[in-house]
Design an enzyme around this catalytic site. Structure first.
Site, short mmCIF file in Angstrom:
data_model
loop_
_atom_site.label_atom_id
_atom_site.label_comp_id
_atom_site.label_asym_id
_atom_site.label_seq_id
_atom_site.Cartn_x
_atom_site.Cartn_y
_atom_site.Cartn_z
N ARG A 73 8.58 -9.42 -9.49
CA ARG A 73 9.52 -8.80 -9.37
C ARG A 73 10.54 -8.69 -10.21
O ARG A 73 12.25 -7.91 -10.71
CB ARG A 73 10.23 -10.09 -9.56
CG ARG A 73 10.01 -11.45 -7.86
CD ARG A 73 10.73 -13.05 -7.43
NE ARG A 73 10.01 -13.25 -6.81
CZ ARG A 73 9.11 -14.17 -6.87
NH1 ARG A 73 8.47 -15.02 -7.92
NH2 ARG A 73 8.38 -14.93 -5.95
N CYS A 86 -0.42 -10.85 0.81
CA CYS A 86 -0.38 -11.91 0.57
C CYS A 86 -1.85 -12.64 1.10
O CYS A 86 -1.97 -14.00 0.68
CB CYS A 86 0.15 -13.17 0.55
SG CYS A 86 1.10 -13.35 1.79
N ASP A 106 15.04 -12.73 5.87
CA ASP A 106 14.08 -13.80 6.16
C ASP A 106 14.66 -14.39 8.00
O ASP A 106 16.19 -14.63 7.62
CB ASP A 106 14.51 -14.77 5.28
CG ASP A 106 12.70 -15.43 5.26
OD1 ASP A 106 11.78 -14.72 4.42
OD2 ASP A 106 12.74 -15.74 5.15
N SER A 107 13.50 -14.97 8.17
CA SER A 107 13.38 -15.58 9.51
C SER A 107 14.21 -16.85 8.96
O SER A 107 14.20 -17.54 9.98
CB SER A 107 12.64 -15.27 9.77
OG SER A 107 11.24 -15.55 9.59
N ASP A 125 7.71 -7.84 1.24
CA ASP A 125 6.54 -9.23 0.85
C ASP A 125 6.59 -10.33 1.84
O ASP A 125 6.65 -11.51 2.00
CB ASP A 125 7.55 -9.27 -0.54
CG ASP A 125 6.77 -10.89 -1.19
OD1 ASP A 125 4.82 -10.83 -0.70
OD2 ASP A 125 6.82 -11.36 -1.54
N1 SAH Z 1 9.56 -12.52 -1.28
C1 SAH Z 1 9.07 -14.19 -1.78
C2 SAH Z 1 7.94 -14.08 -0.44
C3 SAH Z 1 7.53 -13.93 0.74
S1 SAH Z 1 7.20 -15.19 1.59
C4 SAH Z 1 9.29 -14.21 -3.04
O1 SAH Z 1 9.24 -13.55 -3.79
O2 SAH Z 1 9.57 -15.54 -2.77
C5 SAH Z 1 7.00 -14.62 3.43
C6 SAH Z 1 8.59 -14.65 4.07
O3 SAH Z 1 8.60 -14.01 5.52
C7 SAH Z 1 9.07 -16.05 4.06
O4 SAH Z 1 9.87 -16.52 3.00
C8 SAH Z 1 9.20 -16.54 5.54
O5 SAH Z 1 10.19 -16.87 6.15
C9 SAH Z 1 9.22 -15.05 6.38
N2 SAH Z 1 8.88 -14.64 7.19
C10 SAH Z 1 8.07 -14.45 7.83
N3 SAH Z 1 7.54 -13.93 9.11
C11 SAH Z 1 9.28 -13.28 9.16
C12 SAH Z 1 10.05 -12.28 10.54
N4 SAH Z 1 9.02 -12.03 10.90
N5 SAH Z 1 10.92 -11.93 9.53
C13 SAH Z 1 11.75 -12.03 8.45
N6 SAH Z 1 10.55 -13.01 8.20
C14 SAH Z 1 10.65 -13.95 8.12
#
Ligand code: SAH
Length: 408
Positions: free
Chosen positions: A227, A352, A265-266, A312
């Site tokens: 970040r 991850c 995000d979802s 991510d």
């Molecule tokens: N980048 C974030 C961590 C991401 S974790 C950070 O820096 O903290 C992965 C994320 O993907 C989660 O918040 C989850 O809600 C989201 N997610 C999972 N499937 C998804 C989709 N199809 N579309 C959008 N978001 C999604």
């Protein structure tokens, strides 16, 4: 997942026998087996040991000896797990008690205090800190404890005492709800002293996390340095943070002077925390609830582009058998993310997934970017920060991969 919230202290449902003893039952390594453990890996697999005739409860503390009498060390045993023994100490009959755990915790703490000025970090990273089955994230005077093995579950009482002694936390949240627990025959639950919502300070930004019902411990400390890197290149830029969770990358970029930052995000609860954090920091950020693949397709079709794009996602390769399907998903995501990056833009792609090797992930990212007809320079390959130490014999436990590309 079936989780309940009840207060500490609590009654243990799992065996803790042997934890205070210093005369442990013995597990024998089969002749010519245990090669990795001989070289220093802190694990013995179920096929490498003689299963004890007398039944030992999952999580029992044992001494491990070779058929030739060679000492492998003291560890905990679980007949239900493929990793049958995880070693905690190099000598036999070491007492695994609050004092033992306290020494490990204090070593872990002094490493973090040497690296970070503020008390926000992963305090314990399992085998990397000599405490298999345990992760602890610290948020000032709140600690979130994750237990993934029967052996660590059996040590909960001395662990709580050691935590109180080392840190005297005001709040302890126990997240015993990781899917990995099923491999150890453990059930799923959450126990918290209090409500779960806390503040996190990172890279000069104040975020919010829900430690009791958010993902994992509520916050992903593993991306801190990534970040900061993205933020350092975001001044005056437009930034898209795909899979933004509680706003990690987007808010760091906004704080660093991005001209606009958007997150996708979802998860509605995660986005609500991101919105709150934007307000608390006086930053302007747009957070949108959307499926990332669909939204990237839409942005591409409407020719919208961003100077900095971060993707991510959650793990696409959850198990080894998912490798091919997951690898394709990473390739597609790389293609879509690159297609919304502006000329001369920066693209950060992360994974991850434990189960995709770094080289394979890099290959899929490269192939996805190439499909857009763009050329790219791979300018940074990174993983988690120094608060996620690895056991030197388990380098493959470095699950986080973050690749930064400068696009043409
Ligand atoms: N980048 C974030 C961590 C991401 S974790 C950070 O820096 O903290 C992965 C994320 O993907 C989660 O918040 C989850 O809600 C989201 N997610 C999972 N499937 C998804 C989709 N199809 N579309 C959008 N978001 C999604």
């Amino acid at each position: 997942m079936d989780s309940t919230s009840v207060a500490w202290p609590f009654v243990l449902n799992h065996a803790s026998a042997g934890a205070m003893s210093s005369n442990h039952p013995v597990i024998r390594v089969k002749p010519r087996e245990g090669r990795r453990a001989r070289a220093g890996t802190p694990w013995l697999f179920s096929n490498e040991i003689e299963m004890p005739a007398k039944t030992l409860a999952p999580g029992m503390i044992v001494s491990v000896l070779g058929d030739d009498g060679r000492v492998f060390g003291t560890g905990y045993f679980n007949p239900k797990s493929l990793i049958a023994v995880r070693l905690l100490a190099a000598s036999a009959d070491v007492a695994i008690d609050a004092e033992f755990l306290g020494v490990k915790l204090k070593q872990a703490l002094s490493l973090r205090e040497a690296v970070y000025r503020a008390p926000f970090y992963r305090l314990v990273n399992a085998e990397g800190d000599g405490l298999p089955g345990l992760t602890v994230d610290r948020f000032a005077d709140t600690v979130v404890v994750q237990i993934t093995t029967a052996g660590m579950e059996a040590l909960l009482e001395p662990l709580r005492a050691a935590l109180d002694d080392a840190l005297a936390p005001a709040q302890v949240v126990l997240r015993a709800d990781s899917p990995a627990r099923a491999l150890e025959g453990l059930d799923s639950y959450v126990r918290a002293d209090d409500g779960g919502r806390i503040a996190v300070e990172e890279n000069g930004v104040r975020y919010f996390a829900d430690t009791a019902s958010g993902q994992k411990t509520g916050w992903y400390y593993d991306q801190r340095d990534n970040r900061a890197f993205v933020a350092s290149l975001s001044r005056g830029k437009s930034v898209l943070d795909a899979y933004c969770y509680t706003g990690g990358f987007a808010l760091a970029a906004a704080r660093a002077g991005a001209k606009e930052a958007a997150g996708l995000d979802s998860s509605a609860p995660a986005l609500a925390l991101a919105e709150e954090a934007a307000a608390a920091n006086g930053l302007s950020c747009k957070f949108v609830k959307a499926d990332v693949f669909e939204e990237l397709e839409r942005l591409w079709a409407s020719r919208e582009q961003f100077d900095v794009v971060v993707a991510d996602p959650p793990p696409f390769v959850k198990a080894k058998k998912d490798l091919e399907v997951g690898a394709k998903a990473y390739r597609k995501l790389a293609r879509l993310a690159a297609s919304v990056a502006a000329p001369g833009g920066l693209l950060l792609l992360a994974s991850c997934s434990h189960n995709i090797p770094p080289e394979r992930f890099a290959l899929e990212c490269a192939a996805g970017i190439a499909r857009t007809g763009r050329t790219a320079k791979l300018i940074r390959q990174a993983g988690a920060g120094p608060d996620h130490p690895l056991h030197p014999m388990l380098p493959e436990s470095a699950y986080l991969k973050a690749l930064a590309y400068a696009l043409d």
